[in-house]
Design a protein around this motif. Structure first.
Motif, PDB file in Angstrom:
ATOM      1  N   ARG A 127     -24.523  26.625  25.307  1.00 22.15           N
ATOM      2  CA  ARG A 127     -23.014  26.760  26.186  1.00 22.15           C
ATOM      3  C   ARG A 127     -22.338  27.733  25.735  1.00 22.15           C
ATOM      4  N   SER A 128     -21.508  28.349  26.553  1.00 24.13           N
ATOM      5  CA  SER A 128     -20.458  29.571  25.996  1.00 24.13           C
ATOM      6  C   SER A 128     -19.127  28.687  25.544  1.00 24.13           C
ATOM      7  N   PHE A 129     -18.712  29.040  24.365  1.00 18.30           N
ATOM      8  CA  PHE A 129     -17.251  28.429  23.955  1.00 18.30           C
ATOM      9  C   PHE A 129     -16.284  29.553  24.705  1.00 18.30           C
ATOM     10  N   SER A 130     -15.374  29.023  25.352  1.00 17.83           N
ATOM     11  CA  SER A 130     -14.202  29.792  25.593  1.00 17.83           C
ATOM     12  C   SER A 130     -12.697  29.345  25.253  1.00 17.83           C
ATOM     13  N   SER A 131     -12.854  28.072  24.600  1.00 16.86           N
ATOM     14  CA  SER A 131     -11.727  27.544  23.901  1.00 16.86           C
ATOM     15  C   SER A 131     -12.158  26.610  22.593  1.00 16.86           C
ATOM     16  N   GLY A 132     -11.315  26.339  22.020  1.00 14.43           N
ATOM     17  CA  GLY A 132     -11.424  25.826  20.587  1.00 14.43           C
ATOM     18  C   GLY A 132     -11.938  27.020  19.570  1.00 14.43           C
ATOM     19  N   ALA A 133     -12.467  26.817  18.491  1.00 14.79           N
ATOM     20  CA  ALA A 133     -12.856  27.775  17.541  1.00 14.79           C
ATOM     21  C   ALA A 133     -14.244  27.623  16.997  1.00 14.79           C
ATOM     22  N   MET A 134     -14.501  28.490  16.095  1.00 13.86           N
ATOM     23  CA  MET A 134     -15.837  28.407  15.139  1.00 13.86           C
ATOM     24  C   MET A 134     -15.370  28.427  13.793  1.00 13.86           C
ATOM     25  N   ALA A 135     -16.295  27.976  12.888  1.00 17.87           N
ATOM     26  CA  ALA A 135     -15.465  27.896  11.630  1.00 17.87           C
ATOM     27  C   ALA A 135     -16.891  27.890  10.699  1.00 17.87           C
ATOM     28  N   TRP A 136     -16.359  28.164   9.409  1.00 13.31           N
ATOM     29  CA  TRP A 136     -17.542  28.240   8.465  1.00 13.31           C
ATOM     30  C   TRP A 136     -16.769  27.216   7.245  1.00 13.31           C
ATOM     31  N   PHE A 137     -17.756  26.349   6.723  1.00 12.80           N
ATOM     32  CA  PHE A 137     -17.460  25.414   5.516  1.00 12.80           C
ATOM     33  C   PHE A 137     -18.652  25.306   4.588  1.00 12.80           C
ATOM     34  N   ARG A 138     -18.365  25.023   3.362  1.00 20.19           N
ATOM     35  CA  ARG A 138     -19.273  25.043   2.628  1.00 20.19           C
ATOM     36  C   ARG A 138     -19.215  23.648   1.679  1.00 20.19           C
ATOM     37  N   GLN A 139     -20.356  23.219   1.107  1.00 21.71           N
ATOM     38  CA  GLN A 139     -20.701  22.025   0.297  1.00 21.71           C
ATOM     39  C   GLN A 139     -21.403  22.275  -0.806  1.00 21.71           C
ATOM     40  N   ALA A 140     -20.830  22.244  -2.172  1.00 18.40           N
ATOM     41  CA  ALA A 140     -21.550  22.103  -3.382  1.00 18.40           C
ATOM     42  C   ALA A 140     -21.905  20.836  -3.865  1.00 18.40           C
ATOM     43  N   PRO A 141     -23.042  20.666  -4.522  1.00 19.19           N
ATOM     44  CA  PRO A 141     -23.433  19.282  -4.930  1.00 19.19           C
ATOM     45  C   PRO A 141     -22.492  18.665  -5.648  1.00 19.19           C
ATOM     46  N   GLY A 142     -22.270  17.381  -5.057  1.00 18.36           N
ATOM     47  CA  GLY A 142     -21.195  16.395  -5.761  1.00 18.36           C
ATOM     48  C   GLY A 142     -19.849  16.944  -5.145  1.00 18.36           C
ATOM     49  N   ARG A 192     -17.290  18.600   1.506  1.00 17.34           N
ATOM     50  CA  ARG A 192     -17.565  20.010   2.372  1.00 17.34           C
ATOM     51  C   ARG A 192     -15.772  20.545   2.374  1.00 17.34           C
ATOM     52  N   GLU A 193     -15.731  21.788   2.043  1.00 19.19           N
ATOM     53  CA  GLU A 193     -14.623  22.491   2.213  1.00 19.19           C
ATOM     54  C   GLU A 193     -14.492  23.678   3.086  1.00 19.19           C
ATOM     55  N   PHE A 194     -13.554  23.585   3.539  1.00 18.74           N
ATOM     56  CA  PHE A 194     -13.093  24.841   4.742  1.00 18.74           C
ATOM     57  C   PHE A 194     -12.903  26.019   4.443  1.00 18.74           C
ATOM     58  N   LEU A 195     -13.550  27.129   4.986  1.00 24.65           N
ATOM     59  CA  LEU A 195     -13.437  28.475   4.496  1.00 24.65           C
ATOM     60  C   LEU A 195     -12.740  29.328   5.432  1.00 24.65           C
ATOM     61  N   ALA A 196     -13.221  29.339   6.745  1.00 22.71           N
ATOM     62  CA  ALA A 196     -12.482  30.525   7.652  1.00 22.71           C
ATOM     63  C   ALA A 196     -12.840  29.765   9.004  1.00 22.71           C
ATOM     64  N   ALA A 197     -11.944  30.295   9.882  1.00 20.07           N
ATOM     65  CA  ALA A 197     -11.866  29.748  11.326  1.00 20.07           C
ATOM     66  C   ALA A 197     -11.665  30.980  12.322  1.00 20.07           C
ATOM     67  N   LEU A 198     -12.189  30.988  13.505  1.00 19.79           N
ATOM     68  CA  LEU A 198     -11.891  31.879  14.524  1.00 19.79           C
ATOM     69  C   LEU A 198     -11.476  31.353  15.709  1.00 19.79           C
ATOM     70  N   ARG A 199     -10.499  31.663  16.506  1.00 22.91           N
ATOM     71  CA  ARG A 199     -10.221  31.092  17.693  1.00 22.91           C
ATOM     72  C   ARG A 199     -11.030  31.918  18.718  1.00 22.91           C
ATOM     73  N   TRP A 200     -11.710  31.166  19.776  1.00 23.95           N
ATOM     74  CA  TRP A 200     -12.479  31.797  20.519  1.00 23.95           C
ATOM     75  C   TRP A 200     -11.728  32.510  21.719  1.00 23.95           C
TER      76      TRP A 200
END
Length: 125
Positions: A27-42, A45-53
């Protein structure tokens, strides 16, 4: 069916840079956002950055502000996370996410319906 596929992870040295990619299909995204998270062992999951479409507004976690940069190539339906000055504590599995999240929930795991499989980033000292 929406698919997000991350790429670009790897083993790097302290101070190096990496660019992660997240290609979206289905699909093509025209609303909402895309984001990056990361998770280290133990760890959670933590938020890093997001961009609104819709307007390309961005939000960053304090821990990466000034080092990591999120961007989007709409024509390719691909998002990116440029990571500079990498540190050993940046070692984690990195995920991209997308969804019709509202701005107030943009840093929350629960705000996203679609997730990639993750790409490993390891920073060696």
């Amino acid at each position: 069916q929406v698919q997000l596929v991350e790429s670009g992870g790897g083993l790097v040295q302290v101070g190096d840079s990496l660019r992660l990619s997240c290609e979206a299909s289905g699909r093509s995204f025209s609303s909402g956002a895309m984001a990056w998270f990361r998770q280290a062992p133990g760890k959670e999951r933590e938020f890093l950055a997001a961009l609104r479409w819709s307007n390309s507004n961005t939000k960053y976690a304090d821990i990466v502000k000034g080092r990591f940069f999120i961007s989007l190539n709409s024509a390719k339906n691909t998002g990116y996370l440029q990571m500079n000055s990498l540190k050993p504590e940046d070692t984690a599995l990195y995920y991209c996410a997308a969804g019709n999240t509202i701005w107030g929930n943009i840093g929350s795991v629960s705000g996203y319906s679609y997730w990639g499989q993750g790409t490993q980033v390891t920073v060696s000292s």
